[in-house]
Design a protein around this motif. Structure first.
Motif, PDB file in Angstrom:
ATOM      1  N   TYR A  10       0.825  -1.211   0.000  1.00  0.00           N
ATOM      2  CA  TYR A  10       0.000   0.000   0.000  1.00  0.00           C
ATOM      3  C   TYR A  10       0.854   1.254   0.000  1.00  0.00           C
ATOM      4  O   TYR A  10       0.562   2.228  -0.682  1.00  0.00           O
ATOM      5  CB  TYR A  10      -0.904   0.024   1.245  1.00  0.00           C
ATOM      6  CG  TYR A  10      -2.291  -0.509   0.990  1.00  0.00           C
ATOM      7  CD1 TYR A  10      -3.208   0.219   0.215  1.00  0.00           C
ATOM      8  CD2 TYR A  10      -2.696  -1.731   1.511  1.00  0.00           C
ATOM      9  CE1 TYR A  10      -4.475  -0.270  -0.028  1.00  0.00           C
ATOM     10  CE2 TYR A  10      -3.958  -2.233   1.275  1.00  0.00           C
ATOM     11  CZ  TYR A  10      -4.852  -1.497   0.503  1.00  0.00           C
ATOM     12  OH  TYR A  10      -6.093  -1.981   0.268  1.00  0.00           O
ATOM     13  N   GLU A  11       1.900   1.219   0.818  1.00  0.00           N
ATOM     14  CA  GLU A  11       2.778   2.384   0.958  1.00  0.00           C
ATOM     15  C   GLU A  11       3.437   2.729  -0.382  1.00  0.00           C
ATOM     16  O   GLU A  11       3.466   3.865  -0.801  1.00  0.00           O
ATOM     17  CB  GLU A  11       3.852   2.082   2.014  1.00  0.00           C
ATOM     18  CG  GLU A  11       4.719   3.245   2.365  1.00  0.00           C
ATOM     19  CD  GLU A  11       3.945   4.396   3.003  1.00  0.00           C
ATOM     20  OE1 GLU A  11       2.867   4.148   3.580  1.00  0.00           O
ATOM     21  OE2 GLU A  11       4.408   5.530   2.894  1.00  0.00           O
ATOM     22  N   ALA A 344       7.594   6.516  10.243  1.00  0.00           N
ATOM     23  CA  ALA A 344       8.503   5.777   9.370  1.00  0.00           C
ATOM     24  C   ALA A 344       7.775   4.571   8.788  1.00  0.00           C
ATOM     25  O   ALA A 344       6.930   3.968   9.451  1.00  0.00           O
ATOM     26  CB  ALA A 344       9.725   5.321  10.156  1.00  0.00           C
ATOM     27  N   ARG A 345       8.104   4.221   7.535  1.00  0.00           N
ATOM     28  CA  ARG A 345       7.452   3.080   6.872  1.00  0.00           C
ATOM     29  C   ARG A 345       8.482   2.171   6.216  1.00  0.00           C
ATOM     30  O   ARG A 345       9.423   2.652   5.570  1.00  0.00           O
ATOM     31  CB  ARG A 345       6.503   3.571   5.777  1.00  0.00           C
ATOM     32  CG  ARG A 345       5.301   4.328   6.281  1.00  0.00           C
ATOM     33  CD  ARG A 345       4.289   3.406   6.944  1.00  0.00           C
ATOM     34  NE  ARG A 345       3.089   4.135   7.334  1.00  0.00           N
ATOM     35  CZ  ARG A 345       2.915   4.696   8.538  1.00  0.00           C
ATOM     36  NH1 ARG A 345       3.853   4.595   9.464  1.00  0.00           N
ATOM     37  NH2 ARG A 345       1.796   5.346   8.810  1.00  0.00           N
ATOM     38  N   MET A 346       8.260   0.862   6.348  1.00  0.00           N
ATOM     39  CA  MET A 346       9.060  -0.117   5.611  1.00  0.00           C
ATOM     40  C   MET A 346       8.499  -0.143   4.191  1.00  0.00           C
ATOM     41  O   MET A 346       7.286  -0.249   4.017  1.00  0.00           O
ATOM     42  CB  MET A 346       8.897  -1.493   6.265  1.00  0.00           C
ATOM     43  CG  MET A 346       9.924  -2.518   5.854  1.00  0.00           C
ATOM     44  SD  MET A 346       9.600  -4.162   6.582  1.00  0.00           S
ATOM     45  CE  MET A 346       9.453  -3.778   8.318  1.00  0.00           C
ATOM     46  N   LEU A 354      16.490  -4.299   3.842  1.00  0.00           N
ATOM     47  CA  LEU A 354      15.204  -3.641   4.066  1.00  0.00           C
ATOM     48  C   LEU A 354      15.373  -2.154   3.803  1.00  0.00           C
ATOM     49  O   LEU A 354      16.392  -1.566   4.168  1.00  0.00           O
ATOM     50  CB  LEU A 354      14.728  -3.856   5.506  1.00  0.00           C
ATOM     51  CG  LEU A 354      14.424  -5.307   5.907  1.00  0.00           C
ATOM     52  CD1 LEU A 354      14.072  -5.373   7.388  1.00  0.00           C
ATOM     53  CD2 LEU A 354      13.298  -5.880   5.053  1.00  0.00           C
ATOM     54  N   VAL A 355      14.364  -1.550   3.161  1.00  0.00           N
ATOM     55  CA  VAL A 355      14.415  -0.125   2.858  1.00  0.00           C
ATOM     56  C   VAL A 355      13.226   0.564   3.534  1.00  0.00           C
ATOM     57  O   VAL A 355      12.113   0.027   3.544  1.00  0.00           O
ATOM     58  CB  VAL A 355      14.373   0.124   1.340  1.00  0.00           C
ATOM     59  CG1 VAL A 355      14.446   1.617   1.036  1.00  0.00           C
ATOM     60  CG2 VAL A 355      15.507  -0.615   0.645  1.00  0.00           C
ATOM     61  N   PHE A 356      13.488   1.743   4.106  1.00  0.00           N
ATOM     62  CA  PHE A 356      12.475   2.495   4.852  1.00  0.00           C
ATOM     63  C   PHE A 356      12.413   3.941   4.377  1.00  0.00           C
ATOM     64  O   PHE A 356      13.424   4.513   3.978  1.00  0.00           O
ATOM     65  CB  PHE A 356      12.817   2.494   6.354  1.00  0.00           C
ATOM     66  CG  PHE A 356      12.959   1.128   6.947  1.00  0.00           C
ATOM     67  CD1 PHE A 356      11.897   0.527   7.606  1.00  0.00           C
ATOM     68  CD2 PHE A 356      14.171   0.440   6.858  1.00  0.00           C
ATOM     69  CE1 PHE A 356      12.031  -0.730   8.170  1.00  0.00           C
ATOM     70  CE2 PHE A 356      14.310  -0.824   7.409  1.00  0.00           C
ATOM     71  CZ  PHE A 356      13.238  -1.424   8.067  1.00  0.00           C
TER      72      PHE A 356
END
Length: 398
Positions: A10-11, A344-346, A354-356
Motif C-alpha cells: 500500500y505504501e 517511518a514506513r518499511m 530492508l528499505v524504509f
DNA sequence: TCTCTCACG
DNA sequence: ACGTACGTGAGAGAC
C-alpha cells in the motif's frame, strides 16, 4: 507477515520521473550510435536484439567462431559468456555487449518503471509473493523491485530515481552482511568458520589464509578472489568443474582449492553429507525455523536430475534460513513502529536488505530499532552483522 | 506461449 | 559419456 507485506505494498515507493526521462534520452542516443557502428562493422542491417539474427550474422556471415555452439532449438548461442570469449579479438562483439546492456536498462527499468506509477497515489506499488519461491524467500512482481540494477555504473543511475516521499523524509537501507555464510557456519557449527565470524574477520580473506596455509597479511587479491568464489560456490554445491569455469583456472587447480577448503572447514563438509543423507531418507530438508523443502528427485536414478535435487538440498536450508530470519525481523520491526506510533514506513525488501521511508527527525530513532531486530531475529551463536545507511535516494542510502 | 537473455540476492 | 551453482521476474523475438 501478510499484514507487513500489505502495508509495504500500500505504501509503495516514489520514483523520480524527471531523472528517468532524462536518462532514457541519453540511453536512446547511445543505443542509436552503437546500432550504427554495428551495422557498419557487420556490413548489414539486422535486429541486434534478435538472438536468432545476431547468431547468424556473427557465426555465418562474419565467421567469428567455426566451433560456435547451438542451443537445443538449433540457434547459435549468443549469451554473455559466449560473447565475452569473443570480445577480446572482435570489437563488433564489444559493441553488441554494450548495446545489450543499454537496451536492457532502457526497456526493463528506465522506460517501464514510470508506466507502473499508480494514478491515485503517484507511487509504484509492487506485489510481494509469499508462496512462489521454493526456499521461502519472497518474490516481487508488477513490477519486480528485487532486481533493480546496481552492479554497473550506468545501472546504478536507476537506483538514484528511487527517492523519499518528500523533502521531509529520507531513505534508510539496512542489509545483512554475509548472511548466508554466517548461516552455514551456524548450521554446520564449523569451528574454523565460526571463529572467523566471532573475530569479525573479512571472511573471504580468512578463507584464503586457511586454504592457502598463509597468514591474513599474506593473502593476495587473486587468492582472496578465488576464496570468495569457493565461499559462494559452496553454498550451492558447486563442483570443481564449475569453480574452474567461474575463475578461468584449470580444473585440477580448482579441485585442489576445494579439497583444501573442506580440509580447513570439515564441519561444512559434514553438513553437506548429513543434509544429503537426511534428504535421501526423509524426502525433504529443513531451515533453522523448520520450514521444509520437499525434494521428490533426491533418489532419482537419473544422475543429472538427482544432482539438481542434491544441490537444492544443500542450498535450501541456507537460503531458506536467511529468508526466515529477515521475515521475523520484518514482523518485529513493523510491530515496534506501530507501538511507537512512528511515521517511518518499511517500503522494500530485497532478500537481505530492508528499505524504509523515514521523517528526518525519526532517523536516529528507527536505526537502533532496525539494527536490533535484524541482528536478533533468530537466536544464533554466530554473530549477525547489519550495515545501515541513509540518503536522498536508494543508491546513497545503500 | 516458448525460448533466450539478463537484471537482482 | 554426460553435466556441471542456488533462487527469482521481465523484455524481446519467434512461432
Amino acid at each position: 507477515m501478510i499484514y507487513v507485506l500489505a502495508d509495504m505494498e500500500y505504501e509503495g515507493v516514489l520514483i523520480d520521473h524527471e531523472t528517468l526521462k532524462e536518462f532514457s534520452k541519453v540511453l536512446e542516443t547511445d543505443i542509436g550510435k552503437l546500432e550504427k557502428t554495428v551495422y557498419e562493422k557487420a556490413g548489414v542491417r539486422f535486429n541486434i536484439a534478435s538472438p536468432k539474427q545476431l547468431g547468424e550474422v556473427l557465426f555465418e556471415k562474419l565467421m567469428l567462431d567455426p566451433k560456435a555452439k547451438k542451443t537445443k532449438t538449433g540457434q547459435y548461442q549468443t549469451g554473455e559468456d559466449v560473447l565475452l570469449a569473443l570480445a577480446a579479438k572482435s570489437d563488433i562483439v564489444r559493441d553488441i555487449l554494450d548495446f545489450r546492456q543499454l537496451q536492457k536498462l532502457k526497456s526493463t527499468y528506465v522506460d517501464a518503471l514510470p508506466l507502473m506509477v499508480n494514478r491515485k497515489t503517484g507511487r509504484v506499488h509492487t506485489s510481494y509473493n509469499q508462496a512462489v519461491a521454493a526456499t521461502g524467500r519472497l518474490s516481487s512482481n508488477n513490477p519486480n523491485l528485487q532486481n533493480i540494477p546496481i552492479r554497473t555504473e550506468r545501472g546504478r543511475e536507476v537506483r538514484k530515481a528511487f527517492i523519499p516521499r518528500d523533502s521531509g523524509h529520507t531513505l534508510v537501507s539496512a542489509d545483512y552482511s554475509q548472511i548466508e555464510l554466517r548461516i552455514i557456519a551456524e548450521i554446520s557449527k564449523d569451528a574454523n568458520m565460526m571463529d572467523a565470524f566471532v573475530k569479525n574477520l573479512d571472511i573471504h580473506t580468512a578463507t584464503a589464509a586457511n586454504v592457502y596455509g598463509i597468514s591474513l597479511e599474506e593473502v593476495t587479491s587473486t587468492q582472496r578472489r578465488n576464496a570468495k568464489a569457493v565461499n559462494f560456490g559452496i553454498i550451492y554445491g558447486q563442483s570443481a568443474f564449475g569453480l574452474s569455469q567461474s575463475l578461468g583456472i584449470p580444473r585440477k587447480e580448482a579441485a585442489d582449492i576445494i579439497d583444501n577448503y573442506f580440509a580447513q572447514y570439515p564441519g561444512i563438509k559434514q553438513y553437506m553429507s548429513d543434509t544429503m543423507n537426511f534428504a535421501r531418507e526423509n524426502g525433504y530438508v529443513c531451515t533453522l525455523m523448520g520450514r521444509r523443502r520437499y525434494l521428490r528427485d533426491i533418489n532419482s536414478a537419473n544422475a543429472t536430475v538427482r544432482g539438481f535435487a542434491e544441490r537444492n538440498a544443500i542450498n535450501a536450508p541456507i537460503q531458506g534460513s536467511a529468508a526466515d530470519m529477515i521475515k521475523i525481523a520484518m514482523i518485529n520491526i513493523h510491530r515496534e513502529f506501530k507501538a511507537l506510533n512512528l511515521d517511518a514506513r518499511m517500503t522494500m525488501q530485497v532478500h537481505d536488505e530492508l528499505v524504509f521511508d523515514v521523517p528526518h527527525h525519526e532517523v536516529e530513532i528507527v536505526k537502533p530499532i532496525i539494527l536490533e531486530n535484524m541482528k536478533n531475529a533468530i537466536k544464533t551463536t554466530v554473530p549477525i552483522m547489519v550495515e545501515i545507511g541513509s540518503g536522498v535516494n536508494w543508491l546513497e542510502a545503500h
